[in-house]
Enzyme design. Structure first.
Site, PDB file in Angstrom:
ATOM      1  N   LEU A 179      23.988  31.612  53.217  1.00 28.70           N
ATOM      2  CA  LEU A 179      24.665  30.323  53.342  1.00 28.70           C
ATOM      3  C   LEU A 179      26.148  30.409  52.999  1.00 28.70           C
ATOM      4  O   LEU A 179      26.935  29.551  53.417  1.00 28.70           O
ATOM      5  CB  LEU A 179      23.978  29.279  52.458  1.00 28.70           C
ATOM      6  CG  LEU A 179      22.591  28.831  52.952  1.00 28.70           C
ATOM      7  CD1 LEU A 179      21.928  27.926  51.923  1.00 28.70           C
ATOM      8  CD2 LEU A 179      22.693  28.110  54.298  1.00 28.70           C
ATOM      9  N   GLY A 236       9.451  46.471  34.424  1.00 32.13           N
ATOM     10  CA  GLY A 236       8.463  45.623  33.752  1.00 32.13           C
ATOM     11  C   GLY A 236       7.107  45.702  34.444  1.00 32.13           C
ATOM     12  O   GLY A 236       6.218  44.878  34.193  1.00 32.13           O
ATOM     13  N   ILE A 264      16.428  54.757  31.318  1.00 28.10           N
ATOM     14  CA  ILE A 264      16.251  54.121  30.017  1.00 28.10           C
ATOM     15  C   ILE A 264      17.398  53.153  29.726  1.00 28.10           C
ATOM     16  O   ILE A 264      18.551  53.563  29.556  1.00 28.10           O
ATOM     17  CB  ILE A 264      16.153  55.177  28.893  1.00 28.10           C
ATOM     18  CG1 ILE A 264      15.050  56.198  29.220  1.00 28.10           C
ATOM     19  CG2 ILE A 264      15.896  54.495  27.560  1.00 28.10           C
ATOM     20  CD1 ILE A 264      13.682  55.580  29.497  1.00 28.10           C
ATOM     21  N   GLU A 285       6.906  40.702  27.645  1.00 27.42           N
ATOM     22  CA  GLU A 285       8.008  41.294  28.407  1.00 27.42           C
ATOM     23  C   GLU A 285       8.065  40.698  29.810  1.00 27.42           C
ATOM     24  O   GLU A 285       9.143  40.363  30.321  1.00 27.42           O
ATOM     25  CB  GLU A 285       7.841  42.807  28.500  1.00 27.42           C
ATOM     26  CG  GLU A 285       8.952  43.467  29.324  1.00 27.42           C
ATOM     27  CD  GLU A 285       8.685  44.929  29.642  1.00 27.42           C
ATOM     28  OE1 GLU A 285       9.642  45.633  30.012  1.00 27.42           O
ATOM     29  OE2 GLU A 285       7.521  45.362  29.546  1.00 27.42           O
ATOM     30  N   ARG A 286       6.902  40.555  30.441  1.00 24.75           N
ATOM     31  CA  ARG A 286       6.871  40.029  31.804  1.00 24.75           C
ATOM     32  C   ARG A 286       7.243  38.551  31.846  1.00 24.75           C
ATOM     33  O   ARG A 286       7.846  38.080  32.809  1.00 24.75           O
ATOM     34  CB  ARG A 286       5.493  40.290  32.411  1.00 24.75           C
ATOM     35  CG  ARG A 286       5.315  41.759  32.733  1.00 24.75           C
ATOM     36  CD  ARG A 286       3.913  42.194  32.998  1.00 24.75           C
ATOM     37  NE  ARG A 286       3.903  43.645  33.239  1.00 24.75           N
ATOM     38  CZ  ARG A 286       2.837  44.415  33.156  1.00 24.75           C
ATOM     39  NH1 ARG A 286       1.656  43.891  32.843  1.00 24.75           N
ATOM     40  NH2 ARG A 286       2.918  45.717  33.392  1.00 24.75           N
ATOM     41  N   GLU A 329       9.399  58.342  32.934  1.00 21.07           N
ATOM     42  CA  GLU A 329       9.759  59.750  33.133  1.00 21.07           C
ATOM     43  C   GLU A 329       9.930  60.007  34.625  1.00 21.07           C
ATOM     44  O   GLU A 329       9.513  59.190  35.455  1.00 21.07           O
ATOM     45  CB  GLU A 329       8.669  60.658  32.562  1.00 21.07           C
ATOM     46  CG  GLU A 329       8.485  60.515  31.066  1.00 21.07           C
ATOM     47  CD  GLU A 329       7.445  61.494  30.514  1.00 21.07           C
ATOM     48  OE1 GLU A 329       6.900  62.313  31.304  1.00 21.07           O
ATOM     49  OE2 GLU A 329       7.182  61.446  29.303  1.00 21.07           O
ATOM     50  N   PRO A 330      10.530  61.129  34.989  1.00 20.37           N
ATOM     51  CA  PRO A 330      10.686  61.435  36.425  1.00 20.37           C
ATOM     52  C   PRO A 330       9.370  61.386  37.198  1.00 20.37           C
ATOM     53  O   PRO A 330       9.348  61.029  38.379  1.00 20.37           O
ATOM     54  CB  PRO A 330      11.278  62.847  36.407  1.00 20.37           C
ATOM     55  CG  PRO A 330      12.046  62.912  35.120  1.00 20.37           C
ATOM     56  CD  PRO A 330      11.225  62.116  34.147  1.00 20.37           C
ATOM     57  N   ALA A 348       6.507  59.706  35.929  1.00 27.63           N
ATOM     58  CA  ALA A 348       5.631  58.675  35.362  1.00 27.63           C
ATOM     59  C   ALA A 348       6.400  57.379  35.198  1.00 27.63           C
ATOM     60  O   ALA A 348       7.183  57.232  34.261  1.00 27.63           O
ATOM     61  CB  ALA A 348       5.070  59.133  34.008  1.00 27.63           C
ATOM     62  N   GLU A 390       3.838  45.401  42.922  1.00 29.91           N
ATOM     63  CA  GLU A 390       2.592  45.901  43.502  1.00 29.91           C
ATOM     64  C   GLU A 390       1.539  46.106  42.412  1.00 29.91           C
ATOM     65  O   GLU A 390       0.347  45.856  42.637  1.00 29.91           O
ATOM     66  CB  GLU A 390       2.845  47.210  44.255  1.00 29.91           C
ATOM     67  CG  GLU A 390       3.635  47.061  45.544  1.00 29.91           C
ATOM     68  CD  GLU A 390       5.123  46.801  45.330  1.00 29.91           C
ATOM     69  OE1 GLU A 390       5.793  46.377  46.289  1.00 29.91           O
ATOM     70  OE2 GLU A 390       5.613  47.022  44.200  1.00 29.91           O
TER      71      GLU A 390
END
Length: 270
Positions: free
Chosen positions: A227, A253, A46, A132-133, A15-16, A18, A257
């Site tokens: 390169l 995900g 989303i 998921e991670r 959310e904006p 969260a 941090e």
């Protein structure tokens, strides 16, 4: 539906106000006397939101409750009255994948829209986050390998000062560093895949895989652009697109941090 590709699914958590702090979400789904739920709120960033045929929405079913006990999951049909979609957002990368905002205004959900048990939404999400991670880790490991192979071929073919670029020690040594880092991380990701297959992949290990792989992919893609020289900054070059696409993996995900916080918990003796 989603298994055969005829239905496009999305999961609406962010959310904006969260993102990584999911417990700060404000979207609510209040149960009515007839057993239905009334959904109000909004979601942002989303994936598949614009093209979605079915959305799993995370909402608070008990706004008075503290922490994770307030959250539940709902299967929401975008065709329901009060459900609207914002225009696709213009991202820096992953341009082939739509991302948008979703809005809910007094959307009436039937009782069977509740996914699982009421108040267990946060727990369900946490159970699947290691997988998921790991998926993100595998994705970015592959991106790093692809960027390296593209760059290795470029450095062997591109001639500067009468010789291929790889004849320059500084270029050859950079490729050696890139290959070594990729191989070391690949071994760890493969180990995580084995742990997941055996049902033993824990949150901290999955977090390490996500953090190390996404950081690696960003570094490798950045080196690949360097390169390639000026050509590496052209959108027509795959390494330029890889650099743009890879950046967000360190954010979604669970921001890296946050990964460090999760890993750090396993370092404490008390």
């Amino acid at each position: 539906g989603m298994c055969d590709g005829s239905t496009i699914g999305a999961i609406a958590m962010t959310e904006p106000g969260a993102g990584s702090d999911l417990q700060g979400l404000r979207t609510t789904a209040i149960k009515q006397e007839d057993g239905t739920y009334v959904l109000n709120g909004s979601k942002t960033y989303i994936t598949n939101g614009w093209m979605s045929d079915l959305v799993i929405v995370v909402a608070k079913t008990n706004p008075e409750a503290k922490g994770s006990a307030a959250m539940s999951l709902f299967l929401v049909d975008p065709k329901l009255a009060g459900f609207s979609k914002g225009n696709p957002l213009k991202k820096a990368g992953l341009k082939a994948q739509d991302t948008c905002e979703l809005f809910f205004e007094d959307v009436v959900l039937p009782p069977d829209a509740l996914l699982g048990d009421e108040g267990r939404g946060f727990a369900y999400l946490m159970e699947e986050l290691p997988q998921e991670r790991l998926i993100i880790a595998v994705d970015t490991q592959a991106r790093a390998e692809n960027a390296f192979e593209t760059t290795r071929a470029w450095c062997n073919d591109r001639v500067a000062f009468g010789k291929p670029l790889i004849a320059k020690q500084t270029v050859a040594h950079k490729l050696a560093e890139m290959k070594t880092a990729i191989c070391i991380n690949r071994a760890f990701v493969d180990q995580c895949l084995m742990l997941h297959h055996e049902g033993r992949l824990d949150t901290a290990t999955a977090s390490m895989a996500k953090m190390s792989s996404t950081d690696l992919a960003w570094k490798i893609c950045d080196d690949a652009v360097q390169l390639h020289g000026g050509m590496g900054f052209m959108w027509e070059t795959s390494v330029a697109r890889q650099l743009a696409d890879t950046r967000v993996h360190r954010i979604y995900g669970g921001a890296n941090e946050i990964m460090k916080e999760l890993i750090a918990r396993t370092c404490k003796t008390a």
